[in-house]
Design an enzyme around this catalytic site. Structure first.
Site: not given
Ligand SMILES: O=P(O)(O)O[C@H]1O[C@H](CO)[C@@H](O)[C@H](O)[C@H]1O
Ligand SMILES: O=P(O)(O)O[C@H]1O[C@H](CO)[C@@H](O)[C@H](O)[C@H]1O
Lengths: 383, 383
Positions: B55, B121, B185, B198, B200
């Site tokens: 956050c 979030h 994921n 999010h 990666q």
């Protein structure tokens, strides 16, 4: 040893049995885990469950009734993934046509069996003694033998072994199948939908990819290294190194392979070059049962839980060239997902699926921990 | 169509992109499920979580503080699987030595980034509009561009595109990396440990296996079929057939591929031959954002749940031969585990790991269902 450094640095290891690589990041276990928790498996199941389709005497989905069996029991899966009879699919081949190239399919027939490991609903392989696991090994051998191509050199092997009847009239199959996959899914985390101890046996006309890949690698090794077997040489090397051994007896070596993907992955390898179950005599089968007992008991002891895993036997194809059959070296894989505790598993997901498997602890660390947790099953000490 | 019969019989399909097979058993979904139930994801998260390390304004594990970002934010993973600096491992090669053959390893360096998709979030890609997803696509492009080998023909591409700063000074890497894997994921079932939206980005000196396998197949196809691309031809074929299409716009096709392994697996394929993110102009990037929005929203609508998946982008390597770069056809995979409902997933376990992936519904059935659940996100209708 120059290899010591691999405890600290990110590196890739090569899996010669599959011809693939994996990424090892030993420092990664330090990261905190706020993700999914597995529910630790209950061990308070009844010895007999009237609603279980695997318990002795119970009725199954398609109406059949199980016999009152005393050790193992085999039947054809009521929801088989492959079947003996179905319509044929034979598209015309036309290499000029994009569909022929990019939308390829072939029909596959086969037979799927379910095999119970014990009549008791609440036992697992970890609860059984080698003597109690032996009937399972014998049943696997009998099923394998019954499906061998009559042309296979393995069909002619007759060892002084007494196979016990497994409660199934193994009717001659409609076709000669190419491959038999013996496997077990243990625990809800590995997609098992019934805790009654059981495994499965799927046979098929096609040679599945994993089997094909291992065969290619084993044939190549045999060809390049003058007739010896890849896993025979590997077993010898591991016995010299003594870094990844979990357990051994006269016939079998249990190691966390150099190229293990799953955190506590192990492989049971025949020390001698054996091609398939039918190559083992009674004493060797007993040793195989002991190796299975040692692996499953150590797994349960590691995190004091009923440890989930998928396991499977790789051996010679039911039908194949002499070269394929001779290159096959008998072994059994165990792929268990738990990483840190009874409730925290390793997920083989984004990077693993899109790029390459990645593991956090080294196989050497995993082997040391499994080596150290032999002995009595933790549940028995609690009683 | 002769293919109609594939709705009823067990068959294997070939995946030309990986050179592998999978087993399709369309009748298998009839089997009852008594196994593990996933917990349906909560959608009652707060908009801001003071304990979340993603956050805006919060402190992270290693002490850094996140900026008050407004769309995306990129930082180096505090628990990276590969790192820029580490000791070297260079064992002596000796083909006579069994260790050299069977215990092979190579050290790998690289860099791992985390990229948030939104400051909120409690949002997911499915909640975002194409316009809101665009900054994510731009950030991916910027990271990819910053890591390209200066020798790559892609490093010279300059399209009239306005990349927004992504809040990270992309310091020149210590080494030229070979591959960049962008992935997400999503959901606890896919090993995600933080619900804050999010993904990666892992870069590495080694070419990971999946990437290598797809490159080999794409190069082979290009070589054998006179310069066209495997996925370009495949996209054309799917547009003619209209049997597996989920969605399309001017730039992208979304299909359940003929060879899909996961129940509702889809692939976003560029219709034209594009090699990498830098090949798309602003309008095309907007179309990519729309395709992502369409896939994720349909997933959530299918079982009225926050649908778990792993996704990943495959494009040209950061460093590679011209042949490798030209053969690469931009696409994005989505591998979602759910099969029957928000709580019943498909497990790719024993048979799948030991023999060959097996699926229960056909890709055509999956595509039809995903086609039918476009429109407003179900959660918005409930409000
Ligand atoms: O990096 P994360 O989100 O903590 O971890 C997740 O993604 C990684 C990359 O796919 C996996 O190796 C981990 O098993 C998974 O839990
Ligand atoms: O056959 P079962 O036990 O019902 O099903 C289990 O094993 C199969 C073979 O590995 C998998 O395809 C299923 O996804 C899994 O749930």
């Amino acid at each position: 040893m120059p290899e010591q450094i691999l405890d600290d640095i990110s590196h890739r290891r090569y899996n010669p049995l599959r011809g693939t690589w994996l990424l090892v990041s030993p420092h990664r276990t330090k990261r905190p885990w706020q993700g999914q928790q597995e529910s630790a498996s209950k061990i308070t199941l009844p010895d007999y469950d009237p609603a279980c389709y695997l318990c002795p005497g119970n009725k199954r989905a398609q109406g059949d009734t199980n016999p009152k069996y005393t050790n193992t029991f085999v039947f054809v899966n009521d929801y088989s993934a492959v079947k003996e009879d179905q319509a044929e699919y034979k598209p015309e081949e036309n290499t000029k046509d994009l569909s022929s190239l990019l939308l390829r399919a072939e029909s596959v027939t086969g037979k799927c069996y379910v095999l119970t490991f014990a009549p008791n609903h609440n036992l697992t392989l970890a609860d059984l003694s080698p003597k109690e696991i032996l009937p399972v090994v014998q049943a696997w051998t009998e099923i394998y033998k019954a499906h061998l191509s009559p042309d296979s050199p393995l069909a002619k092997v007759s060892l002084p072994t007494k196979l016990e009847p497994i409660g199934l009239s193994l009717a001659a199959p409609n076709a000669q199948y190419r491959w038999m996959q013996i496997f077990e899914n243990k625990g809800a985390a590995m997609g098992c939908s019934n805790p009654h101890p059981h495994g499965q046996v799927w046979t098929s006309t096609g040679l599945p990819d994993e089997a094909a890949q291992e065969l290619v690698q084993q044939k190549k090794y045999r060809h390049e290294h003058g007739g010896c077997s890849l896993l025979g040489d590997y077993a010898k090397l591991e016995m010299e190194k003594e870094e990844r051994i979990v357990f051994q007896n006269a016939t079998f070596l249990v190691v966390c392979p150099w190229w293990a993907t799953w955190p506590f992955e192990v492989m049971i390898i025949s020390k001698q070059h054996k091609r398939a179950l039918v190559d083992f005599d009674d004493e060797e089968k007993q040793d195989f049962a002991e190796a299975i007992a040692e692996v499953t008991r150590r797994y349960d002891n590691l995190f004091e839980t009923s440890f989930p895993y998928s396991s499977g036997i790789h051996q010679a194809p039911l039908e194949g060239t002499d070269e394929e059959i001779e290159a096959s070296h008998f072994h059994m894989h165990f792929y268990p997902p738990l990483l840190r505790s009874a409730t925290v598993r390793k997920f083989l997901v984004g990077y693993e699926l899109m790029a390459e498997p990645q593991r956090d602890i080294t196989p050497e660390q995993a082997a040391a921990r499994l080596r150290d947790c032999g002995g009595t099953l933790y549940r028995k000490l609690l009683q």
